[in-house]
Structure formats: C-alpha cells, structure tokens
Motif scaffolding. Sequence first.
Motif, PDB file in Angstrom:
ATOM      1  N   SER A  80     -58.586   6.409  87.407  1.00  0.00           N
ATOM      2  CA  SER A  80     -58.964   7.079  88.644  1.00  0.00           C
ATOM      3  C   SER A  80     -58.079   6.645  89.806  1.00  0.00           C
ATOM      4  CB  SER A  80     -60.421   6.774  88.973  1.00  0.00           C
ATOM      5  OG  SER A  80     -60.583   5.391  89.263  1.00  0.00           O
ATOM      6  N   ASP A  81     -58.035   7.491  90.833  1.00  0.00           N
ATOM      7  CA  ASP A  81     -57.330   7.131  92.056  1.00  0.00           C
ATOM      8  C   ASP A  81     -57.964   5.909  92.700  1.00  0.00           C
ATOM      9  OD1 ASP A  81     -55.630   9.278  91.716  1.00  0.00           O
ATOM     10  OD2 ASP A  81     -56.714  10.589  93.111  1.00  0.00           O
ATOM     11  N   SER A  82     -59.282   5.787  92.573  1.00  0.00           N
ATOM     12  CA  SER A  82     -59.962   4.642  93.191  1.00  0.00           C
ATOM     13  C   SER A  82     -59.533   3.331  92.539  1.00  0.00           C
ATOM     14  CB  SER A  82     -61.477   4.802  93.116  1.00  0.00           C
ATOM     15  OG  SER A  82     -61.917   4.875  91.769  1.00  0.00           O
ATOM     16  N   LEU A  83     -59.310   3.325  91.220  1.00  0.00           N
ATOM     17  CA  LEU A  83     -58.841   2.116  90.550  1.00  0.00           C
ATOM     18  C   LEU A  83     -57.443   1.754  91.033  1.00  0.00           C
ATOM     19  CD1 LEU A  83     -59.208  -0.121  88.482  1.00  0.00           C
ATOM     20  CD2 LEU A  83     -58.358   1.439  86.716  1.00  0.00           C
ATOM     21  N   CYS A  84     -56.605   2.745  91.218  1.00  0.00           N
ATOM     22  CA  CYS A  84     -55.267   2.503  91.745  1.00  0.00           C
ATOM     23  C   CYS A  84     -55.358   1.922  93.151  1.00  0.00           C
ATOM     24  CB  CYS A  84     -54.463   3.802  91.754  1.00  0.00           C
ATOM     25  SG  CYS A  84     -52.736   3.599  92.248  1.00  0.00           S
ATOM     26  N   ASP A  85     -56.213   2.506  93.993  1.00  0.00           N
ATOM     27  CA  ASP A  85     -56.365   2.021  95.369  1.00  0.00           C
ATOM     28  C   ASP A  85     -56.889   0.583  95.386  1.00  0.00           C
ATOM     29  OD1 ASP A  85     -55.537   4.481  96.280  1.00  0.00           O
ATOM     30  OD2 ASP A  85     -57.558   5.215  96.714  1.00  0.00           O
ATOM     31  N   GLU A  86     -57.844   0.286  94.508  1.00  0.00           N
ATOM     32  CA  GLU A  86     -58.383  -1.074  94.436  1.00  0.00           C
ATOM     33  C   GLU A  86     -57.294  -2.061  94.010  1.00  0.00           C
ATOM     34  OE1 GLU A  86     -63.031  -0.598  93.107  1.00  0.00           O
ATOM     35  OE2 GLU A  86     -61.486  -0.161  91.620  1.00  0.00           O
ATOM     36  N   SER A  87     -56.475  -1.671  93.056  1.00  0.00           N
ATOM     37  CA  SER A  87     -55.405  -2.547  92.577  1.00  0.00           C
ATOM     38  C   SER A  87     -54.373  -2.804  93.663  1.00  0.00           C
ATOM     39  CB  SER A  87     -54.734  -1.926  91.348  1.00  0.00           C
ATOM     40  OG  SER A  87     -55.635  -1.824  90.260  1.00  0.00           O
ATOM     41  N   VAL A  88     -54.038  -1.765  94.420  1.00  0.00           N
ATOM     42  CA  VAL A  88     -53.106  -1.929  95.527  1.00  0.00           C
ATOM     43  C   VAL A  88     -53.683  -2.869  96.581  1.00  0.00           C
ATOM     44  CG1 VAL A  88     -52.054  -0.712  97.490  1.00  0.00           C
ATOM     45  CG2 VAL A  88     -51.871   0.241  95.182  1.00  0.00           C
ATOM     46  N   SER A  89     -54.959  -2.716  96.884  1.00  0.00           N
ATOM     47  CA  SER A  89     -55.601  -3.599  97.866  1.00  0.00           C
ATOM     48  C   SER A  89     -55.605  -5.045  97.394  1.00  0.00           C
ATOM     49  CB  SER A  89     -57.039  -3.141  98.133  1.00  0.00           C
ATOM     50  OG  SER A  89     -57.056  -1.873  98.752  1.00  0.00           O
ATOM     51  N   LEU A  90     -55.861  -5.259  96.108  1.00  0.00           N
ATOM     52  CA  LEU A  90     -55.844  -6.619  95.563  1.00  0.00           C
ATOM     53  C   LEU A  90     -54.447  -7.218  95.652  1.00  0.00           C
ATOM     54  CD1 LEU A  90     -56.942  -9.050  94.061  1.00  0.00           C
ATOM     55  CD2 LEU A  90     -56.793  -7.738  91.914  1.00  0.00           C
ATOM     56  N   LEU A  91     -53.440  -6.444  95.299  1.00  0.00           N
ATOM     57  CA  LEU A  91     -52.064  -6.943  95.373  1.00  0.00           C
ATOM     58  C   LEU A  91     -51.692  -7.315  96.808  1.00  0.00           C
ATOM     59  CD1 LEU A  91     -50.437  -4.463  92.860  1.00  0.00           C
ATOM     60  CD2 LEU A  91     -50.413  -6.956  92.635  1.00  0.00           C
ATOM     61  N   ARG A  92     -52.094  -6.497  97.751  1.00  0.00           N
ATOM     62  CA  ARG A  92     -51.801  -6.823  99.151  1.00  0.00           C
ATOM     63  C   ARG A  92     -52.520  -8.091  99.581  1.00  0.00           C
ATOM     64  NH1 ARG A  92     -52.198  -0.597 101.071  1.00  0.00           N
ATOM     65  NH2 ARG A  92     -49.984  -0.055 100.808  1.00  0.00           N
ATOM     66  N   ALA A  93     -53.756  -8.270  99.106  1.00  0.00           N
ATOM     67  CA  ALA A  93     -54.497  -9.490  99.433  1.00  0.00           C
ATOM     68  C   ALA A  93     -53.835 -10.728  98.847  1.00  0.00           C
ATOM     69  CB  ALA A  93     -55.929  -9.376  98.919  1.00  0.00           C
ATOM     70  N   LEU A  94     -53.091 -10.545  97.754  1.00  0.00           N
ATOM     71  CA  LEU A  94     -52.359 -11.650  97.143  1.00  0.00           C
ATOM     72  C   LEU A  94     -51.000 -11.882  97.805  1.00  0.00           C
ATOM     73  CD1 LEU A  94     -53.045 -10.840  93.382  1.00  0.00           C
ATOM     74  CD2 LEU A  94     -54.087 -12.659  94.727  1.00  0.00           C
ATOM     75  N   GLY A  95     -50.709 -11.157  98.877  1.00  0.00           N
ATOM     76  CA  GLY A  95     -49.450 -11.320  99.585  1.00  0.00           C
ATOM     77  C   GLY A  95     -48.315 -10.520  99.010  1.00  0.00           C
ATOM     78  N   LYS A  96     -48.630  -9.541  98.155  1.00  0.00           N
ATOM     79  CA  LYS A  96     -47.592  -8.725  97.534  1.00  0.00           C
ATOM     80  C   LYS A  96     -47.350  -7.451  98.338  1.00  0.00           C
ATOM     81  CE  LYS A  96     -46.793 -11.698  94.527  1.00  0.00           C
ATOM     82  NZ  LYS A  96     -45.482 -12.377  94.551  1.00  0.00           N
ATOM     83  N   ALA A  97     -46.246  -6.785  98.034  1.00  0.00           N
ATOM     84  CA  ALA A  97     -45.890  -5.524  98.679  1.00  0.00           C
ATOM     85  C   ALA A  97     -45.849  -4.439  97.606  1.00  0.00           C
ATOM     86  CB  ALA A  97     -44.536  -5.637  99.373  1.00  0.00           C
TER      87      ALA A  97
END
Length: 339
Positions: free
Chosen positions: A181-198
């Motif tokens: 789902s798009d929501s899973l993608c959005d959640e993964s992107v948010s997690l990566l950003r929280a980990l300091g990733k781009a």
Amino acid sequence: MTAPFHKFRPSGLTLNAREFAPGSARVAVLGAGVMGPGIALVFAEHGFQIDLCEVRQPALDAGMTSLADALDLKVQAQVCDAAAARATLARVTPRIGIADGIAHADLIVEAVPEDRNIKRAVYTQVADAAPSHAVVWSNTSTLDVFSLAPPALAHRLLVAHWFAPPHILPLVEVVCQEPASDSLCDESVSLLRALGKAPVVLEKFVPGFVINRLLRALGRESFDMIESGVISIADLDVAVRTSLAPRMQILGVMQRYDYTGLHLSLRNLADPDIVDAPVNRSPALLQDRVDRGALGVASGSGFYDYGGRSALELQRERDLRLWQVMRALAEHATDPKPI
C-alpha cells in the motif's frame, strides 16, 4: 563533543499500521556482509533491539567486528561518545540462521547476497515463519525482488536500498509496488527520515534504480576516456574530486542545469563534435585487472596500489574522511533542499 547532524524523532511512528518505537519494536537484519552491520548500527544507535543474522559463524564474527569498529571510529570522529557506542553495541544480538531473528521481528531488513535463488529462499522462509505483520525491506541494489517473493509476502515487501557505508551516507532509494500500500511506503519513508536518512521514492521499478544507473553512465565515459589516452586514472579522479563532487553536494544534477542556463545546456547536448562513449559491458580497464586478480581494496590493488594496507585500515580512513564531510554538510546532508 560535537553534536550529531541529525536527531531521532521517535513519536508517532507506525509501520504496517502498528506502533514502531524503540523499546517495543524489534528489527532483524539478515546478512552481516558489506551492508548489514552498518544498517544494524543505525537502528541500534536509535534505541532498537537488533538481531543480526548470518548463515556462517566466520561471516557473523566479521560482521560484528565491522560494526564494533564502525562505532569506535564514530567516537574517534567525535560524532558519538564512548558510552553511547557501548550502549549501541549492546542492543545487537548476533545469530546464526534467521529463524530466531525473524520470529519476533516487526521489521526485517534483507541484506543477503545479490543472488535470486538466495533471496527467493529467504523470502519463502520469512513468509512461513515471521509474524504476519512484519514488514520486509530489501536492500537489493539492482534486482526485481517483487518477482521473487511469495504472494503471502508481497503486500508487505518493498525496496529500501541503502548506500555504503550505510551508517554514514544518508541516501536510501525506496521502491514500492502493488499490492504493497501507499501507506506502508509513507510509513517507511517517515521511519527512514526519523533515522536521519534521506529517502527518495522511485515512481516505478527500474533495474539498478537511480544512482547505480547514473554510475554506469559516468563509468562508461570514464573508462572510454582513460582507454583512449585522454587522461590518466589519477588525474580523472582529481578532476572529479575538485569540481563535480563538491558542486553536486549543493546542486545535485538537475539544479546545476539551472545555474548553467537551460539554453546553453541544450546547445551543449546538441553539439555534434562531442560523441558519447559506446556501450561496452566489458571494458579492458576492468577486465584486465579482474583477470589478474587486482580486484580493488580487498585484494590490495585495483586502479591503485594500496601498499599492503589492510582493507579494514583503508575502510577506516575512508569512513573518517566521510564523517568529516558529513559533519561539514550538517543538516544539508539529510535535508538537501534546492537553494
């Protein structure tokens, strides 16, 4: 002690519509080779409990040594203190096999070799034995992993391709594909950003994704110019380090065209006197060295002779310089907005 250039933002994170936070969520990293230890380090330093899994004890031992050494270097580079490094290492549990690691995982990071059969077998085991809510991120650099996963895993599998060294470089290429789902993608992107990733999200799958495809084009021109006698290996690297590399840190590729002027860029692309290098999938510059066993840092020589220095010593020197660059870039490294 200099403050790190990013801070973890743990509140409100979810993954597959479940809370995902340090102290409750568990991460299994499958593969302790080039990428797995660094990925494990990132999650562990942000408070997550990690299972680092390998199939052979020597490979697992080497991976844990690499992780510990990377933490020592962070202390040396003054981006981490010794107490934090010890706490990070304590959150990583080394495991032989993946069964125990995936049994209680909320997120599974697949970083096994780029072999379709190996990945297919891993995905089958994950589909059979991991919790039904566990999300799988594949660190594949080129493969269409969506065609390798069983249907039971397809809706919770995506590509999250990190770059070496993954605990230093911020970029993660993200590829989502139905039925995920798009929501899973959005959640993964948010997690990566929280980990300091781009993270950057590809609109569709393409073999090699973005950066490896750009590197192929850059390599094709580089090999052709060197083999044609235009420039030496060392001078080509000097040219890139002192022009393209620092400018790209600020402008990337596309914004640089704006500064040049699009009309001039169009004229340059149309210049009939500049002929593109031919596609050569086995350039002599590479093939000859591979044939004689000069494979690069791991073998002690490649395009350069490393004078008997170990791969670990060279890696430490590379990483120390990268930390210096990343500290200088500060937030621009993880939030590189156009200027």
